[in-house]
Design a protein around this motif. Structure first.
Motif, PDB file in Angstrom:
ATOM      1  N   VAL A 229       0.848  -1.198   0.000  1.00  0.00           N
ATOM      2  CA  VAL A 229       0.000   0.000   0.000  1.00  0.00           C
ATOM      3  C   VAL A 229       0.883   1.247   0.000  1.00  0.00           C
ATOM      4  O   VAL A 229       1.806   1.359   0.816  1.00  0.00           O
ATOM      5  CB  VAL A 229      -0.919  -0.007   1.246  1.00  0.00           C
ATOM      6  CG1 VAL A 229      -1.737   1.271   1.318  1.00  0.00           C
ATOM      7  CG2 VAL A 229      -1.833  -1.234   1.217  1.00  0.00           C
ATOM      8  N   ALA A 230       0.595   2.180  -0.901  1.00  0.00           N
ATOM      9  CA  ALA A 230       1.418   3.383  -1.041  1.00  0.00           C
ATOM     10  C   ALA A 230       1.491   4.176   0.257  1.00  0.00           C
ATOM     11  O   ALA A 230       2.556   4.689   0.629  1.00  0.00           O
ATOM     12  CB  ALA A 230       0.867   4.265  -2.162  1.00  0.00           C
ATOM     13  N   LYS A 236       6.604   5.397   5.850  1.00  0.00           N
ATOM     14  CA  LYS A 236       7.991   4.998   6.097  1.00  0.00           C
ATOM     15  C   LYS A 236       8.952   6.136   5.729  1.00  0.00           C
ATOM     16  O   LYS A 236       9.926   6.393   6.451  1.00  0.00           O
ATOM     17  CB  LYS A 236       8.316   3.736   5.287  1.00  0.00           C
ATOM     18  CG  LYS A 236       9.626   3.073   5.650  1.00  0.00           C
ATOM     19  CD  LYS A 236       9.780   1.752   4.904  1.00  0.00           C
ATOM     20  CE  LYS A 236      11.072   1.036   5.310  1.00  0.00           C
ATOM     21  NZ  LYS A 236      11.226  -0.260   4.615  1.00  0.00           N
ATOM     22  N   ALA A 237       8.671   6.823   4.633  1.00  0.00           N
ATOM     23  CA  ALA A 237       9.503   7.958   4.235  1.00  0.00           C
ATOM     24  C   ALA A 237       9.440   9.069   5.287  1.00  0.00           C
ATOM     25  O   ALA A 237      10.477   9.655   5.658  1.00  0.00           O
ATOM     26  CB  ALA A 237       9.048   8.491   2.879  1.00  0.00           C
ATOM     27  N   GLU A 258      14.330   5.964  -0.633  1.00  0.00           N
ATOM     28  CA  GLU A 258      14.017   4.604  -1.087  1.00  0.00           C
ATOM     29  C   GLU A 258      12.534   4.298  -0.878  1.00  0.00           C
ATOM     30  O   GLU A 258      11.881   3.713  -1.750  1.00  0.00           O
ATOM     31  CB  GLU A 258      14.879   3.606  -0.317  1.00  0.00           C
ATOM     32  CG  GLU A 258      14.659   2.154  -0.735  1.00  0.00           C
ATOM     33  CD  GLU A 258      15.493   1.185   0.100  1.00  0.00           C
ATOM     34  OE1 GLU A 258      15.164  -0.017   0.086  1.00  0.00           O
ATOM     35  OE2 GLU A 258      16.445   1.624   0.776  1.00  0.00           O
ATOM     36  N   ALA A 259      12.009   4.706   0.261  1.00  0.00           N
ATOM     37  CA  ALA A 259      10.584   4.489   0.541  1.00  0.00           C
ATOM     38  C   ALA A 259       9.716   5.271  -0.429  1.00  0.00           C
ATOM     39  O   ALA A 259       8.695   4.766  -0.920  1.00  0.00           O
ATOM     40  CB  ALA A 259      10.272   4.881   1.981  1.00  0.00           C
ATOM     41  N   HIS A 264       6.208   5.732  -5.366  1.00  0.00           N
ATOM     42  CA  HIS A 264       6.047   6.157  -6.760  1.00  0.00           C
ATOM     43  C   HIS A 264       5.761   4.962  -7.673  1.00  0.00           C
ATOM     44  O   HIS A 264       5.003   5.081  -8.632  1.00  0.00           O
ATOM     45  CB  HIS A 264       7.310   6.887  -7.225  1.00  0.00           C
ATOM     46  CG  HIS A 264       7.098   7.697  -8.465  1.00  0.00           C
ATOM     47  ND1 HIS A 264       6.332   8.847  -8.482  1.00  0.00           N
ATOM     48  CD2 HIS A 264       7.539   7.527  -9.736  1.00  0.00           C
ATOM     49  CE1 HIS A 264       6.323   9.343  -9.703  1.00  0.00           C
ATOM     50  NE2 HIS A 264       7.041   8.570 -10.485  1.00  0.00           N
ATOM     51  N   ARG A 265       6.368   3.823  -7.369  1.00  0.00           N
ATOM     52  CA  ARG A 265       6.104   2.617  -8.174  1.00  0.00           C
ATOM     53  C   ARG A 265       4.668   2.119  -7.962  1.00  0.00           C
ATOM     54  O   ARG A 265       4.022   1.649  -8.907  1.00  0.00           O
ATOM     55  CB  ARG A 265       7.089   1.511  -7.805  1.00  0.00           C
ATOM     56  CG  ARG A 265       8.495   1.708  -8.355  1.00  0.00           C
ATOM     57  CD  ARG A 265       9.299   0.432  -8.312  1.00  0.00           C
ATOM     58  NE  ARG A 265       9.474  -0.057  -6.955  1.00  0.00           N
ATOM     59  CZ  ARG A 265      10.469   0.294  -6.151  1.00  0.00           C
ATOM     60  NH1 ARG A 265      11.384   1.167  -6.568  1.00  0.00           N
ATOM     61  NH2 ARG A 265      10.564  -0.204  -4.932  1.00  0.00           N
ATOM     62  N   ILE A 266       4.186   2.234  -6.733  1.00  0.00           N
ATOM     63  CA  ILE A 266       2.837   1.741  -6.420  1.00  0.00           C
ATOM     64  C   ILE A 266       1.777   2.693  -6.960  1.00  0.00           C
ATOM     65  O   ILE A 266       0.805   2.283  -7.590  1.00  0.00           O
ATOM     66  CB  ILE A 266       2.661   1.562  -4.897  1.00  0.00           C
ATOM     67  CG1 ILE A 266       3.641   0.515  -4.363  1.00  0.00           C
ATOM     68  CG2 ILE A 266       1.230   1.141  -4.565  1.00  0.00           C
ATOM     69  CD1 ILE A 266       3.701   0.456  -2.846  1.00  0.00           C
ATOM     70  N   ASP A 267       1.957   3.991  -6.676  1.00  0.00           N
ATOM     71  CA  ASP A 267       0.959   4.992  -7.063  1.00  0.00           C
ATOM     72  C   ASP A 267       1.639   6.351  -7.242  1.00  0.00           C
ATOM     73  O   ASP A 267       1.797   7.105  -6.280  1.00  0.00           O
ATOM     74  CB  ASP A 267      -0.134   5.085  -5.994  1.00  0.00           C
ATOM     75  CG  ASP A 267      -1.273   6.019  -6.398  1.00  0.00           C
ATOM     76  OD1 ASP A 267      -1.205   6.588  -7.504  1.00  0.00           O
ATOM     77  OD2 ASP A 267      -2.228   6.168  -5.607  1.00  0.00           O
ATOM     78  N   PRO A 268       2.055   6.684  -8.471  1.00  0.00           N
ATOM     79  CA  PRO A 268       2.782   7.941  -8.711  1.00  0.00           C
ATOM     80  C   PRO A 268       1.971   9.198  -8.392  1.00  0.00           C
ATOM     81  O   PRO A 268       2.543  10.277  -8.217  1.00  0.00           O
ATOM     82  CB  PRO A 268       3.140   7.866 -10.199  1.00  0.00           C
ATOM     83  CG  PRO A 268       2.210   6.872 -10.788  1.00  0.00           C
ATOM     84  CD  PRO A 268       1.900   5.896  -9.706  1.00  0.00           C
TER      85      PRO A 268
END
Length: 299
Positions: A229-230, A236-237, A258-259, A264-268
């Motif tokens: 989940v984004a 985490k970030a 990194e988080a 961004h990969r999950i939901d930009p």
């Protein structure tokens, strides 16, 4: 025929941005219910769905005032109890309306940095808390606890207070979200709301510099949620940025980036808020250009 549940569902649609669904329910409710105070509350909800916050609050406040007057003139215990319960629902609705108006001004504050928006948001959060707190004392169910905890979170998040006051807000936030997760009826809230409660709880721990508690909760969310989940990785970030600001350990910036890459990969669509988020201010200070490049990068 249950106005409490009907009204709660309308508010859920409004919060999710399901404006048409909310309006359809309100229109249907105007033909379904007969009590004048309930109808007034539905009209207030209609204004809320249109984001006419001031008018919604005025209409809802009038409905609550009328309900309290009705309560005072009732002589039978049964009728008095029912009207008292109805007043609680109307009071809860009014508190949520103040909360949503506060969120609106909070978003304007972050984007425009105009002092009046921050002041209005803080005022609305104070009012919302004063309306919901008595309801917690009399009926501490998970729904009211969750609403109250979210108000506490945003009251702390918007800032503008001395550090001691903010820490008191964060403490109330974490203890209330802990109460949500302990509530016997918590599963009535649904998976999404409970996941968000865990996220907000972890953030409140981080703001209180209880990083080990926050980290354990984040790892728990990572391993239990599949697909990822984004919001969890955005959390985490924020955690690494807040920790970096407190410890001055520069490696926290790399972990935060990194988080955000995972987000961004999950939901930009989720990442642009990183440019304004106060929890990521330390990360922006060190890696603003990298953040901007990530946000504008195609998935």
């Amino acid at each position: 025929t249950n106005f409490h549940a009907y009204s709660a569902l309308i508010f859920a649609h409004i919060k999710l941005g399901n404006t048409e669904e909310a309006r359809e329910m309100i229109q249907e409710g105007l033909g379904r219910f007969e009590n004048s105070n309930q109808l007034q509350s539905l009209l207030a909800s209609l204004e809320l769905a249109k984001q006419n916050f001031d008018k919604a609050i005025d209409l809802q406040g009038f409905a609550l005032k009328q309900q309290i007057q009705d309560q005072q003139i009732q002589h039978t215990q049964t009728a008095h109890t029912e009207i008292h319960k109805e007043a609680h629902r109307l009071q809860l609705n009014l508190g949520i309306m103040h909360f949503l108006r506060g969120l609106h001004h909070q978003q304007l504050w972050f984007s425009q940095q105009k002092q009046n928006h921050q002041t209005q948001a803080k005022t609305d959060y104070d009012t919302a808390k004063s309306l919901l707190k008595p309801l917690l004392n009399s009926a501490s169910d998970a729904y009211i606890l969750d609403e109250y905890a979210r108000i506490c979170f945003n009251q702390a998040f918007i800032g503008g207070e001395k550090e001691a006051v903010l820490q008191a807000h964060w403490h109330e936030c974490s203890t209330t979200f802990e109460a949500v997760l302990r509530a016997p009826d918590k599963f009535t809230l649904g998976r999404q709301i409970l996941m968000e409660a865990c996220v907000f709880l972890a953030l409140s721990y981080a703001h209180r510099h209880q990083f080990s508690k926050a980290e354990l909760l984040i790892h728990s969310l990572e391993v239990t949620l599949n697909p990822p989940v984004a919001l969890v990785y955005y959390l985490k970030a924020c955690y690494h940025s807040l920790k970096g600001a407190h410890t001055a350990e520069i490696q926290e910036a790399a972990l935060a980036l990194e988080a955000l890459c995972t987000v961004h990969r999950i939901d930009p669509k989720f990442t642009p808020q990183a440019i304004e988020d106060p929890d990521l201010s330390w990360l922006r200070h060190h890696h603003l250009s990298t953040l901007e490049q990530l946000i504008h990068e195609k998935k």
